[in-house]
Design a protein around this motif. Structure first.
Motif, PDB file in Angstrom:
ATOM      1  N   PHE A   1       6.049  33.625 -17.733  1.00  0.00           N
ATOM      2  CA  PHE A   1       6.729  32.591 -16.963  1.00  0.00           C
ATOM      3  C   PHE A   1       5.751  31.665 -16.257  1.00  0.00           C
ATOM      4  O   PHE A   1       6.061  30.499 -16.004  1.00  0.00           O
ATOM      5  CB  PHE A   1       7.664  33.244 -15.941  1.00  0.00           C
ATOM      6  CG  PHE A   1       8.959  33.725 -16.520  1.00  0.00           C
ATOM      7  CD1 PHE A   1       9.974  32.832 -16.823  1.00  0.00           C
ATOM      8  CD2 PHE A   1       9.162  35.067 -16.777  1.00  0.00           C
ATOM      9  CE1 PHE A   1      11.169  33.266 -17.362  1.00  0.00           C
ATOM     10  CE2 PHE A   1      10.359  35.507 -17.310  1.00  0.00           C
ATOM     11  CZ  PHE A   1      11.369  34.605 -17.604  1.00  0.00           C
ATOM     12  N   SER A   2       4.574  32.163 -15.954  1.00  0.00           N
ATOM     13  CA  SER A   2       3.583  31.318 -15.286  1.00  0.00           C
ATOM     14  C   SER A   2       3.088  30.193 -16.182  1.00  0.00           C
ATOM     15  O   SER A   2       2.530  29.204 -15.681  1.00  0.00           O
ATOM     16  CB  SER A   2       2.401  32.180 -14.823  1.00  0.00           C
ATOM     17  OG  SER A   2       1.810  32.852 -15.931  1.00  0.00           O
TER      18      SER A   2
ATOM     19  N   ASP B   1       5.458  28.137  -8.151  1.00  0.00           N
ATOM     20  CA  ASP B   1       4.808  29.415  -7.840  1.00  0.00           C
ATOM     21  C   ASP B   1       5.758  30.369  -7.124  1.00  0.00           C
ATOM     22  O   ASP B   1       5.673  31.592  -7.302  1.00  0.00           O
ATOM     23  CB  ASP B   1       3.570  29.158  -6.981  1.00  0.00           C
ATOM     24  CG  ASP B   1       2.507  28.367  -7.740  1.00  0.00           C
ATOM     25  OD1 ASP B   1       2.538  28.394  -8.990  1.00  0.00           O
ATOM     26  OD2 ASP B   1       1.662  27.711  -7.078  1.00  0.00           O
ATOM     27  N   GLU B   2       6.660  29.837  -6.279  1.00  0.00           N
ATOM     28  CA  GLU B   2       7.596  30.712  -5.576  1.00  0.00           C
ATOM     29  C   GLU B   2       8.514  31.447  -6.556  1.00  0.00           C
ATOM     30  O   GLU B   2       8.807  32.638  -6.354  1.00  0.00           O
ATOM     31  CB  GLU B   2       8.455  29.902  -4.598  1.00  0.00           C
ATOM     32  CG  GLU B   2       7.678  29.246  -3.472  1.00  0.00           C
ATOM     33  CD  GLU B   2       7.101  27.899  -3.872  1.00  0.00           C
ATOM     34  OE1 GLU B   2       6.592  27.199  -2.986  1.00  0.00           O
ATOM     35  OE2 GLU B   2       7.170  27.554  -5.073  1.00  0.00           O
ATOM     36  N   LEU B   3       8.927  30.755  -7.600  1.00  0.00           N
ATOM     37  CA  LEU B   3       9.772  31.422  -8.595  1.00  0.00           C
ATOM     38  C   LEU B   3       8.994  32.471  -9.378  1.00  0.00           C
ATOM     39  O   LEU B   3       9.499  33.570  -9.637  1.00  0.00           O
ATOM     40  CB  LEU B   3      10.351  30.382  -9.564  1.00  0.00           C
ATOM     41  CG  LEU B   3      11.605  29.635  -9.134  1.00  0.00           C
ATOM     42  CD1 LEU B   3      12.063  28.684 -10.228  1.00  0.00           C
ATOM     43  CD2 LEU B   3      12.718  30.606  -8.785  1.00  0.00           C
ATOM     44  N   VAL B   4       7.767  32.145  -9.766  1.00  0.00           N
ATOM     45  CA  VAL B   4       6.952  33.105 -10.519  1.00  0.00           C
ATOM     46  C   VAL B   4       6.700  34.354  -9.678  1.00  0.00           C
ATOM     47  O   VAL B   4       6.776  35.491 -10.181  1.00  0.00           O
ATOM     48  CB  VAL B   4       5.635  32.446 -10.957  1.00  0.00           C
ATOM     49  CG1 VAL B   4       4.736  33.468 -11.645  1.00  0.00           C
ATOM     50  CG2 VAL B   4       5.909  31.269 -11.890  1.00  0.00           C
TER      51      VAL B   4
ATOM     52  N   ILE C   1       9.589  41.104 -13.712  1.00  0.00           N
ATOM     53  CA  ILE C   1       9.809  40.207 -14.844  1.00  0.00           C
ATOM     54  C   ILE C   1       8.608  39.277 -14.955  1.00  0.00           C
ATOM     55  O   ILE C   1       8.355  38.469 -14.049  1.00  0.00           O
ATOM     56  CB  ILE C   1      11.106  39.384 -14.660  1.00  0.00           C
ATOM     57  CG1 ILE C   1      12.303  40.318 -14.463  1.00  0.00           C
ATOM     58  CG2 ILE C   1      11.339  38.466 -15.853  1.00  0.00           C
ATOM     59  CD1 ILE C   1      13.605  39.590 -14.153  1.00  0.00           C
ATOM     60  N   GLU C   2       7.880  39.387 -16.034  1.00  0.00           N
ATOM     61  CA  GLU C   2       6.675  38.573 -16.194  1.00  0.00           C
ATOM     62  C   GLU C   2       6.718  37.708 -17.444  1.00  0.00           C
ATOM     63  O   GLU C   2       6.148  36.619 -17.449  1.00  0.00           O
ATOM     64  CB  GLU C   2       5.441  39.486 -16.237  1.00  0.00           C
ATOM     65  CG  GLU C   2       5.198  40.259 -14.946  1.00  0.00           C
ATOM     66  CD  GLU C   2       3.946  41.111 -15.019  1.00  0.00           C
ATOM     67  OE1 GLU C   2       3.322  41.154 -16.118  1.00  0.00           O
ATOM     68  OE2 GLU C   2       3.604  41.749 -14.006  1.00  0.00           O
TER      69      GLU C   2
ATOM     70  N   THR D   1      13.768  26.910 -23.903  1.00  0.00           N
ATOM     71  CA  THR D   1      14.566  25.910 -23.190  1.00  0.00           C
ATOM     72  C   THR D   1      14.022  25.500 -21.833  1.00  0.00           C
ATOM     73  O   THR D   1      14.347  24.409 -21.349  1.00  0.00           O
ATOM     74  CB  THR D   1      15.990  26.451 -22.993  1.00  0.00           C
ATOM     75  OG1 THR D   1      15.934  27.686 -22.256  1.00  0.00           O
ATOM     76  CG2 THR D   1      16.671  26.705 -24.330  1.00  0.00           C
ATOM     77  N   ILE D   2      13.221  26.333 -21.168  1.00  0.00           N
ATOM     78  CA  ILE D   2      12.831  26.048 -19.783  1.00  0.00           C
ATOM     79  C   ILE D   2      12.012  24.770 -19.691  1.00  0.00           C
ATOM     80  O   ILE D   2      12.229  23.935 -18.796  1.00  0.00           O
ATOM     81  CB  ILE D   2      12.072  27.258 -19.188  1.00  0.00           C
ATOM     82  CG1 ILE D   2      13.060  28.390 -18.890  1.00  0.00           C
ATOM     83  CG2 ILE D   2      11.324  26.863 -17.923  1.00  0.00           C
ATOM     84  CD1 ILE D   2      12.420  29.640 -18.338  1.00  0.00           C
TER      85      ILE D   2
END
Length: 605
Positions: free
Chosen positions: A25-26, A32-35, A43-44, A53-54
């Motif tokens: 996800f990074s 950064d707050e979501l990661v 969840i990585e 899609t993101i």
């Protein structure tokens, strides 16, 4: 991003399949707050639909995601939506900035619970709006202003008609399970909602199929969308899902279904009708299988308890109808048993999507009666499913051994069991329209939470004691006010009673100076003689008969007798006494005729 295959579809659609290792996800451009929040929840790396899609969603493009249920679609649209909303200001009352439409309230609850910790990390407000829940609380949340609303189409359209929801500032619309909403008849509400959203906003649509009504939504409301089709990816596919079809005689159908349901693990049993749902669940419980029915006639609390218990593992078997089961998103469902074949290939896809989620293995078993074989063959062909067919002779040893070897079935205990209940939630507010949240990422380190737990408990106790004291003081004030009101009322009653019983003053005691000159005297204030006017003639009640007798009136016989008896008489002894004087009664003279003067003859009797 891994290799992608692009092809033109309807001039605007692009299809991409991702292979190889999952992307972190990074690497997708998320804040950064979501990661950090994802890493706290363990969840990585992203699933294929999320990785596909993101990036497009963060760039503001319209996205079409074709993926089966359980492929990670919630984070695929939720994370970029929250990231974009965090850059906007405070929302105005009644005007949400983004909406997520889902077909059922159970799915709306699960989407809301899945996105809430990430919304909290970005300071984005998130609210749930669905039927069967308190409308007053939903209206209050809209009045305070909200960034993202997770809603069912029916309830949101109702609030719009009442004037509590205004979509004039909505810049992002997500349609999750669009094919489900179309099948459930929500197209009029979806059209009404999309008609109130300003043109030019971002649209994200996720569905297992893109034909029919979904294709019409795409053509009407989406601008140059990008299609990402991951139905053939590694998250779900033939390698993780096995399809079995048992040709079963009618007299052995329920016994074989109960034997399969008695296996270890979670099992969802699909039936067509609500009555059949209740009957089959009861038969399984009588055979020793802990089964619970789930259909539209159940109350919201009963449905929440059933889903919560099934998710927690206390309820191993869930017997459900198609509509009720569309909101069930539970991990680790090992087997889907279709006692009644679905109506079409879309329903087969939706039912099968309850298992083999997120790349895990799953088994789909369909029981077919002899007269249903051709219908099921055509259905599986339209669904593109390669199923394994087995014909069962009944409850003979060979047939039961085939069922046990392919499904892990076993004989039920035969001891009736009570209807299982969902676990009682310890979370405040649980059981009032929302299921208990499970498998959600943590919002922070657990060590600090454990250190602060005694302090929070003490503070909670102090607050509770303070509320009790305030309640007691309030009740004392109310009792004092009540006593004062009763005392005042009692004084008023005493004064009124004293006034009524007081003697009235007579007219003779009143002074002449107090009586008005214009007021005529009455019988109650003075005597009749004083009150008698000069013009009124005397009556027998006011004076004697002699005084009241007029001069022109002749004396009567009785009056004359009285007058004669009052005069002195001489020679009374020699004369016979009259009847008036007390003597013998004198004979009446005979009646005479008027013409001849002769006495009238007596009539013979």
């Amino acid at each position: 991003m891994a290799d992608a295959r692009h092809c033109a579809l309807a001039g605007a659609l692009i299809t991409a399949h991702h292979h190889g290792e999952a992307i972190a996800f990074s690497e997708l451009g998320l804040p950064d707050e979501l990661v950090a929040a994802l890493e706290r929840g363990g969840i990585e790396r992203a699933f294929p639909i999320q990785a596909a899609t993101i990036e497009n969603a963060l760039a503001g493009r319209d996205v079409l995601g074709k993926a089966r249920t359980g492929s990670g679609k919630t984070l695929a649209f939720g994370l970029p939506a929250l990231a974009r909303l965090s850059q906007t200001g405070r929302p105005a009352p009644h005007k949400p900035r983004a909406i997520v439409l889902v077909p059922t309230r159970e799915l709306a609850m699960q989407v809301n619970d899945a996105l809430e910790p990430y919304a909290h990390a970005l300071h984005v407000t998130l609210r749930l709006i669905a039927g069967g829940l308190s409308m007053s609380k939903q209206i209050a949340s809209l009045e305070r202003g909200v960034h993202l609303v997770v809603a069912t189409p029916g309830r949101l359209a109702d609030l719009m008609r009442r004037g509590h929801a205004d979509l004039s500032e909505c810049s992002l619309v997500v349609l999750d399970e669009a094919d489900h909403m179309a099948d459930m008849g929500f197209m009029p509400e979806i059209t009404e909602i999309m008609g109130q959203v300003p043109a030019g906003g971002q649209r994200l649509l996720f569905s297992a199929t893109l034909d029919g009504e979904v294709d019409r939504i795409t053509r009407l409301y989406m601008n140059d969308p990008v299609l990402h089709d991951v139905t053939g990816g590694v998250d779900e596919g033939p390698s993780t899902m096995t399809h079995l079809v048992f040709n079963t005689p009618p007299n052995a159908k329920y016994q074989i279904a109960t034997r399969i349901a008695a296996r270890e693990g979670r099992t969802i049993v699909f039936v067509r009708t609500k009555l059949g749902c209740d009957r089959i669940a009861e038969q399984m419980r009588q055979a020793g299988v802990g089964a619970v029915a789930l259909h539209g006639d159940k109350t919201q609390n009963e449905r929440n308890a059933a889903i919560t218990g099934f998710r927690a593992g206390t309820i191993p078997v869930l017997v459900a109808t198609d509509v009720a089961a569309r909101g069930i998103h539970v991990e680790s469902v090992d087997l889907v048993l279709q006692m009644d074949p679905p109506a079409d290939h879309k329903d087969y896809t939706h039912r099968a999507g309850r298992t083999a989620r997120a790349g895990k293995a799953g088994l789909v078993v369909t029981l077919v009666l002899p007269h249903q074989r051709k219908q099921v063959d055509a259905l599986l062909e339209r669904a593109g499913v390669d199923a394994l067919f087995r014909k069962l002779g009944g409850e003979d040893a060979a047939s039961l051994a085939t069922v046990d070897s392919l499904t892990g079935a076993q004989a039920p205990s035969g001891i009736p069991v009570p209807e299982p209940r969902g676990p009682r939630s310890t979370r405040p507010g649980a059981g009032r329209g929302r299921p208990e949240r499970t498998h959600r990422p943590s919002r922070g380190p657990s060590d600090g939470a454990r250190r602060d737990a005694p302090r929070r408990d003490a503070l909670r106790d102090d607050r509770g004691a303070g509320r009790v004291r305030e309640d007691v003081a309030r009740r004392e004030r109310e009792l004092a006010d009540r006593e004062r009101q009763l005392e005042l009322r009692e004084r008023q009653l005493v004064e009124r009673e004293t006034t009524v019983r007081a003697p009235r003053a007579s007219t003779t005691d009143r002074s002449a100076s107090t009586k008005p000159a214009w007021k005529k005297p009455t019988r109650a204030t003075e005597s009749r003689e004083d009150a008698k006017p000069a013009w009124k003639k005397p009556t027998r009640a006011t004076e004697s008969r002699e005084d009241a007798k007029p001069a022109w009136r002749k004396p009567t016989r009785s009056e004359g007798a009285r007058d004669a008896s009052d005069k002195p008489r001489t020679g009374d002894r020699d004369k016979p006494r009259s009847a008036a004087a007390g003597g013998p009664k004198a004979k009446k003279p005979p009646k005479v005729s008027g013409r001849s003067g002769k006495p009238r003859p007596k009539k013979k009797r």
